[in-house]
Design a protein around this motif. Structure first.
Motif, PDB file in Angstrom:
ATOM      1  N   PRO A  17     -26.855   4.421 -26.649  1.00 28.82           N
ATOM      2  CA  PRO A  17     -27.969   3.756 -25.319  1.00 28.82           C
ATOM      3  C   PRO A  17     -26.651   3.561 -23.869  1.00 28.82           C
ATOM      4  O   PRO A  17     -27.403   3.746 -22.800  1.00 28.82           O
ATOM      5  CB  PRO A  17     -28.678   2.171 -25.844  1.00 28.82           C
ATOM      6  CG  PRO A  17     -28.936   2.470 -26.952  1.00 28.82           C
ATOM      7  CD  PRO A  17     -27.404   3.387 -27.459  1.00 28.82           C
ATOM      8  N   ILE A  18     -25.694   3.068 -24.382  1.00 31.86           N
ATOM      9  CA  ILE A  18     -25.248   3.241 -23.102  1.00 31.86           C
ATOM     10  C   ILE A  18     -24.445   4.069 -22.520  1.00 31.86           C
ATOM     11  O   ILE A  18     -24.384   3.893 -21.181  1.00 31.86           O
ATOM     12  CB  ILE A  18     -23.635   1.818 -23.586  1.00 31.86           C
ATOM     13  CG1 ILE A  18     -23.544   0.663 -24.411  1.00 31.86           C
ATOM     14  CG2 ILE A  18     -22.189   2.110 -22.875  1.00 31.86           C
ATOM     15  CD1 ILE A  18     -22.710   0.027 -25.615  1.00 31.86           C
ATOM     16  N   ILE A  62     -26.956   4.520 -19.951  1.00 32.31           N
ATOM     17  CA  ILE A  62     -27.161   3.463 -19.004  1.00 32.31           C
ATOM     18  C   ILE A  62     -25.684   4.248 -18.010  1.00 32.31           C
ATOM     19  O   ILE A  62     -25.891   4.009 -16.723  1.00 32.31           O
ATOM     20  CB  ILE A  62     -26.739   2.516 -19.444  1.00 32.31           C
ATOM     21  CG1 ILE A  62     -27.758   1.608 -20.509  1.00 32.31           C
ATOM     22  CG2 ILE A  62     -26.209   1.593 -18.311  1.00 32.31           C
ATOM     23  CD1 ILE A  62     -27.754   0.625 -20.601  1.00 32.31           C
ATOM     24  N   MET A  63     -24.701   4.547 -18.554  1.00 29.49           N
ATOM     25  CA  MET A  63     -23.784   5.151 -17.881  1.00 29.49           C
ATOM     26  C   MET A  63     -24.440   6.609 -17.034  1.00 29.49           C
ATOM     27  O   MET A  63     -23.804   6.471 -16.057  1.00 29.49           O
ATOM     28  CB  MET A  63     -22.494   5.409 -18.676  1.00 29.49           C
ATOM     29  CG  MET A  63     -22.009   3.452 -18.856  1.00 29.49           C
ATOM     30  SD  MET A  63     -20.076   3.994 -20.093  1.00 29.49           S
ATOM     31  CE  MET A  63     -19.716   5.365 -19.669  1.00 29.49           C
ATOM     32  N   ILE A  98     -25.131   1.859 -30.635  1.00 24.83           N
ATOM     33  CA  ILE A  98     -25.465   0.679 -29.473  1.00 24.83           C
ATOM     34  C   ILE A  98     -24.513   1.517 -28.445  1.00 24.83           C
ATOM     35  O   ILE A  98     -25.463   1.915 -27.074  1.00 24.83           O
ATOM     36  CB  ILE A  98     -24.618  -0.571 -29.595  1.00 24.83           C
ATOM     37  CG1 ILE A  98     -24.880  -1.633 -27.866  1.00 24.83           C
ATOM     38  CG2 ILE A  98     -23.334  -0.527 -29.769  1.00 24.83           C
ATOM     39  CD1 ILE A  98     -26.768  -1.729 -27.948  1.00 24.83           C
ATOM     40  N   PHE A  99     -23.306   2.537 -28.646  1.00 23.99           N
ATOM     41  CA  PHE A  99     -22.852   3.231 -27.990  1.00 23.99           C
ATOM     42  C   PHE A  99     -23.389   4.511 -27.604  1.00 23.99           C
ATOM     43  O   PHE A  99     -23.486   5.022 -25.818  1.00 23.99           O
ATOM     44  CB  PHE A  99     -21.686   3.856 -28.541  1.00 23.99           C
ATOM     45  CG  PHE A  99     -20.971   4.634 -29.313  1.00 23.99           C
ATOM     46  CD1 PHE A  99     -21.747   6.492 -29.051  1.00 23.99           C
ATOM     47  CD2 PHE A  99     -21.525   4.600 -30.742  1.00 23.99           C
ATOM     48  CE1 PHE A  99     -22.079   7.470 -30.428  1.00 23.99           C
ATOM     49  CE2 PHE A  99     -21.271   5.324 -32.006  1.00 23.99           C
ATOM     50  CZ  PHE A  99     -21.572   6.586 -31.494  1.00 23.99           C
ATOM     51  N   SER A 101     -32.645   4.371 -27.774  1.00 23.49           N
ATOM     52  CA  SER A 101     -32.695   2.514 -28.042  1.00 23.49           C
ATOM     53  C   SER A 101     -34.612   2.696 -29.362  1.00 23.49           C
ATOM     54  O   SER A 101     -33.973   1.833 -30.038  1.00 23.49           O
ATOM     55  CB  SER A 101     -33.307   2.281 -27.016  1.00 23.49           C
ATOM     56  OG  SER A 101     -32.250   2.157 -25.424  1.00 23.49           O
ATOM     57  N   THR A 134     -31.646   6.957 -22.631  1.00 21.06           N
ATOM     58  CA  THR A 134     -31.637   5.544 -22.882  1.00 21.06           C
ATOM     59  C   THR A 134     -32.616   5.077 -24.190  1.00 21.06           C
ATOM     60  O   THR A 134     -32.179   4.950 -24.572  1.00 21.06           O
ATOM     61  CB  THR A 134     -31.550   4.802 -21.732  1.00 21.06           C
ATOM     62  OG1 THR A 134     -30.676   5.385 -21.115  1.00 21.06           O
ATOM     63  CG2 THR A 134     -31.285   2.805 -22.462  1.00 21.06           C
TER      64      THR A 134
END
Length: 133
Positions: free
Chosen positions: A42-43, A46-47, A39-40, A33, A29
């Motif tokens: 870093p998402i 996080i997931m 954006i997907f 970033s 992440t």
């Protein structure tokens, strides 16, 4: 009732592996970033972190609790109850009595299908009804 439960060692190893996955997710992440990735990425990191935390909690609880989820080790209900059986199974199933009071002079075997004790001269298992080898 016999239950198959995960051993404490494999559960502890699963918790350690999940912690390593959480650390990887944190690095992923941060790197995604800081490098300006879409954006997907870093998402996804996080997931990955959230799933790793959930797995860590699950495996740690399985490794340390007295009432574990059933999956690998065969235990008897007198040793440790099965939480899924308690939650969803029939309570007080006494259709078959315990066969612990066999005559000690007779040889006792175990059913390869359900793990219940059977006498060596039994042709069928008294618990699951399957023909013994």
């Amino acid at each position: 009732m016999k239950s198959i439960k995960p051993g404490r060692g494999p559960s502890a190893m699963g918790a350690l592996g999940s912690i390593i996955c959480v650390v990887f997710g944190i690095f992923w992440t941060i790197m995604a970033s800081s490098s300006g990735a879409p954006i997907f990425f870093p998402i996804f990191g996080i997931m990955f972190i959230v799933m790793g935390i959930v797995q860590t909690i699950y495996h740690f609880k399985n490794a340390t609790s007295t009432n574990r989820f059933s999956e690998y080790d065969i235990t008897d209900s007198s040793e440790e109850s099965d939480p899924l059986q308690d939650m969803f199974g029939k309570k007080g199933n006494t259709e078959f009595t315990k066969f612990d009071d066999f005559n000690n002079s007779e040889k006792t075997n175990f059913c390869p299908y359900c793990g219940d004790k059977v006498n060596s001269d039994f042709e069928y298992c008294p618990k699951c009804g399957k023909k013994l080898p």
